[in-house]
Design a protein around this motif. Structure first.
Motif, PDB file in Angstrom:
ATOM      1  N   ASP A 119       0.829  -1.212   0.000  1.00 18.88           N
ATOM      2  CA  ASP A 119       0.000   0.000   0.000  1.00 18.88           C
ATOM      3  C   ASP A 119       0.861   1.259   0.000  1.00 18.88           C
ATOM      4  OD1 ASP A 119      -2.247  -1.547  -0.011  1.00 18.88           O
ATOM      5  OD2 ASP A 119      -2.652  -1.361   2.144  1.00 18.88           O
ATOM      6  N   ALA A 120       1.936   1.227   0.798  1.00 17.15           N
ATOM      7  CA  ALA A 120       2.818   2.397   0.869  1.00 17.15           C
ATOM      8  C   ALA A 120       3.512   2.627  -0.471  1.00 17.15           C
ATOM      9  CB  ALA A 120       3.846   2.214   1.981  1.00 17.15           C
ATOM     10  N   LEU A 121       3.918   1.537  -1.121  1.00 13.60           N
ATOM     11  CA  LEU A 121       4.574   1.643  -2.428  1.00 13.60           C
ATOM     12  C   LEU A 121       3.594   2.204  -3.471  1.00 13.60           C
ATOM     13  CD1 LEU A 121       6.959   1.128  -4.324  1.00 13.60           C
ATOM     14  CD2 LEU A 121       6.156  -1.238  -4.568  1.00 13.60           C
ATOM     15  N   GLU A 164       2.040   6.506  -7.117  1.00 20.05           N
ATOM     16  CA  GLU A 164       0.997   7.416  -7.603  1.00 20.05           C
ATOM     17  C   GLU A 164       1.373   8.872  -7.376  1.00 20.05           C
ATOM     18  OE1 GLU A 164      -2.515   6.145  -5.585  1.00 20.05           O
ATOM     19  OE2 GLU A 164      -2.897   4.467  -6.958  1.00 20.05           O
ATOM     20  N   GLU A 165       2.019   9.137  -6.249  1.00 22.79           N
ATOM     21  CA  GLU A 165       2.455  10.508  -5.939  1.00 22.79           C
ATOM     22  C   GLU A 165       3.494  10.990  -6.948  1.00 22.79           C
ATOM     23  OE1 GLU A 165       5.141  12.689  -2.536  1.00 22.79           O
ATOM     24  OE2 GLU A 165       3.903  10.983  -1.926  1.00 22.79           O
ATOM     25  N   ALA A 167       2.934  13.936  -9.762  1.00 23.78           N
ATOM     26  CA  ALA A 167       3.721  15.157  -9.604  1.00 23.78           C
ATOM     27  C   ALA A 167       4.660  15.371 -10.792  1.00 23.78           C
ATOM     28  CB  ALA A 167       4.514  15.102  -8.307  1.00 23.78           C
ATOM     29  N   GLN A 168       5.230  14.273 -11.329  1.00 26.45           N
ATOM     30  CA  GLN A 168       6.243  14.417 -12.364  1.00 26.45           C
ATOM     31  C   GLN A 168       5.731  14.038 -13.757  1.00 26.45           C
ATOM     32  OE1 GLN A 168       9.911  12.493 -11.175  1.00 26.45           O
ATOM     33  NE2 GLN A 168       9.671  13.146  -9.044  1.00 26.45           N
ATOM     34  N   MET A 169       4.472  13.629 -13.846  1.00 30.10           N
ATOM     35  CA  MET A 169       3.849  13.310 -15.137  1.00 30.10           C
ATOM     36  C   MET A 169       4.670  12.280 -15.931  1.00 30.10           C
ATOM     37  SD  MET A 169       1.114  15.141 -15.078  1.00 30.10           S
ATOM     38  CE  MET A 169       0.567  15.126 -16.777  1.00 30.10           C
ATOM     39  N   ARG A 170       5.053  11.219 -15.259  1.00 30.67           N
ATOM     40  CA  ARG A 170       5.821  10.142 -15.911  1.00 30.67           C
ATOM     41  C   ARG A 170       5.483   8.815 -15.247  1.00 30.67           C
ATOM     42  NH1 ARG A 170      10.106   8.300 -12.884  1.00 30.67           N
ATOM     43  NH2 ARG A 170      10.713   9.561 -11.072  1.00 30.67           N
ATOM     44  N   LYS A 171       5.844   7.737 -15.924  1.00 32.45           N
ATOM     45  CA  LYS A 171       5.569   6.403 -15.392  1.00 32.45           C
ATOM     46  C   LYS A 171       6.766   5.904 -14.580  1.00 32.45           C
ATOM     47  CE  LYS A 171       3.785   1.879 -16.689  1.00 32.45           C
ATOM     48  NZ  LYS A 171       2.682   1.978 -15.694  1.00 32.45           N
ATOM     49  N   VAL A 172       6.474   5.249 -13.478  1.00 32.34           N
ATOM     50  CA  VAL A 172       7.521   4.645 -12.632  1.00 32.34           C
ATOM     51  C   VAL A 172       7.668   3.183 -13.045  1.00 32.34           C
ATOM     52  CG1 VAL A 172       8.194   3.998 -10.299  1.00 32.34           C
ATOM     53  CG2 VAL A 172       7.049   6.205 -10.722  1.00 32.34           C
ATOM     54  N   TYR A 173       8.885   2.813 -13.511  1.00 33.20           N
ATOM     55  CA  TYR A 173       9.122   1.462 -13.998  1.00 33.20           C
ATOM     56  C   TYR A 173       9.722   0.569 -12.894  1.00 33.20           C
ATOM     57  CZ  TYR A 173       8.001   3.230 -18.612  1.00 33.20           C
ATOM     58  OH  TYR A 173       7.340   3.775 -19.665  1.00 33.20           O
TER      59      TYR A 173
END
Length: 306
Positions: free
Chosen positions: A82-84, A89-90, A94-100
């Motif tokens: 849940d924390a991850l 999502e944050e 905020a940075q308008m990019r996908k986290v891989y």
């Protein structure tokens, strides 16, 4: 001090166990609390008594008793997940990019490290008896993983520990099935009222019976269709009862009142003396019971070199 479960390991080479040398070796692998950033620790503790003066090796007649403690921080996976999710999502918002994946793994590690100091601590202890003259190590556990944790740490402490799980010449399920089918166990053994029947096919069913007459037509019908007995409750003489499975794991050991009362009488009013008396009487009982059990199961398969 009565064992409730039993995993039996055979020493495959003649190994000397000097109590003083073993005490010094175990002292190099003492149990300790988890540091703030540690997930788990493992080490030896005194099997009897408390405090720094309590010996790590308890000696009684020809038997040695040792104990190991595992301490681990409990961090529920759902909490980390849940924390991850919130952190990903944050960042993405905020940075308008996908986290891989690579970054996700790094974020997960950071979350775990942040949560560890606040995680709950869980402690568990595993006890083992060494019987050098019998060439056996007996672990009070039904979990092979817990037993291996203790044995591998003992191996690290003393430098070498040539052991393997004890095995017998005939598949235990074949012998247990025969005992139920013929309604007669080996001498000194009695079939009780609990068993597990398993179909030999890969997708076959499992039938578990408790408080059941195992001589009944219903049980015999299951056996006639090809099911094997993979777990069976038994009694030995008038001294103990247990459940044996097809992996030679002995579970739910129960020592009869005759033995426990004798230990109380031998130990007197002192708590440590009672523990010592219980351990000694238990090991003397095992010295008779285990060879009889393995002989009843077709005889032990002796490793080469013994």
């Amino acid at each position: 001090m009565w064992f409730r479960n039993l995993l039996v390991y055979r020493l495959t080479q003649d190994t000397s166990f000097d109590a003083e040398a073993l005490e010094a070796a175990l002292a190099t692998k003492l149990a300790r609390p988890c540091a703030s950033q540690e997930l788990t620790t493992y080490g030896f503790v005194a099997p009897f008594g408390k405090g720094e003066d309590a010996p790590l090796v308890h000696v009684s007649q020809d038997f040695l008793l040792i104990a190991a403690r595992k301490e681990e921080r409990i961090l529920p996976g759902s909490v980390v997940k849940d924390a991850l999710k919130d952190k990903v999502e944050e960042i993405e918002a905020a940075q308008m990019r996908k986290v891989y994946k690579k970054e996700r793994d790094q974020l997960k590690d950071e979350i775990v490290q942040a949560f560890l100091p606040r995680a709950f601590i869980r402690r568990s202890q595993t006890v083992a008896a060494i019987a050098p003259k019998l060439g056996l190590i007996l672990v009070n556990s039904a979990s092979a993983r817990r037993a291996e944790d203790l044995l591998s740490t003992l191996r690290e402490a003393i430098g070498s520990l040539p052991v393997r799980p004890l095995s017998v010449k005939i598949a235990p399920s074949a012998t247990l099935t025969d005992w139920v089918k013929t309604q007669q166990a080996a001498p000194d053994f009695t079939v009780l009222d609990e068993c597990e029947l398993r179909d030999t096919h890969e997708d076959g069913g499992v039938v578990r019976c408790k408080r059941q007459d195992l001589t009944s037509e219903e049980i015999q019908l299951h056996l006639s269709t090809g099911k094997l007995v993979t777990q069976l409750s038994l009694a030995w003489q008038d001294k103990l009862s247990f459940v044996l499975d097809d992996k030679l794991i002995i579970k739910r050991l129960r020592f009869e009142d005759l033995l426990t009362e004798q230990a109380e009488q031998d130990g007197g009013d002192d708590a440590l003396a009672q523990q010592d008396a219980s351990f000694t009487l238990m090991m003397l009982t095992f010295s008779e019971f285990l060879p009889a059990l393995f002989e009843a199961l077709g005889g032990e398969e002796i490793p080469q070199g013994i």
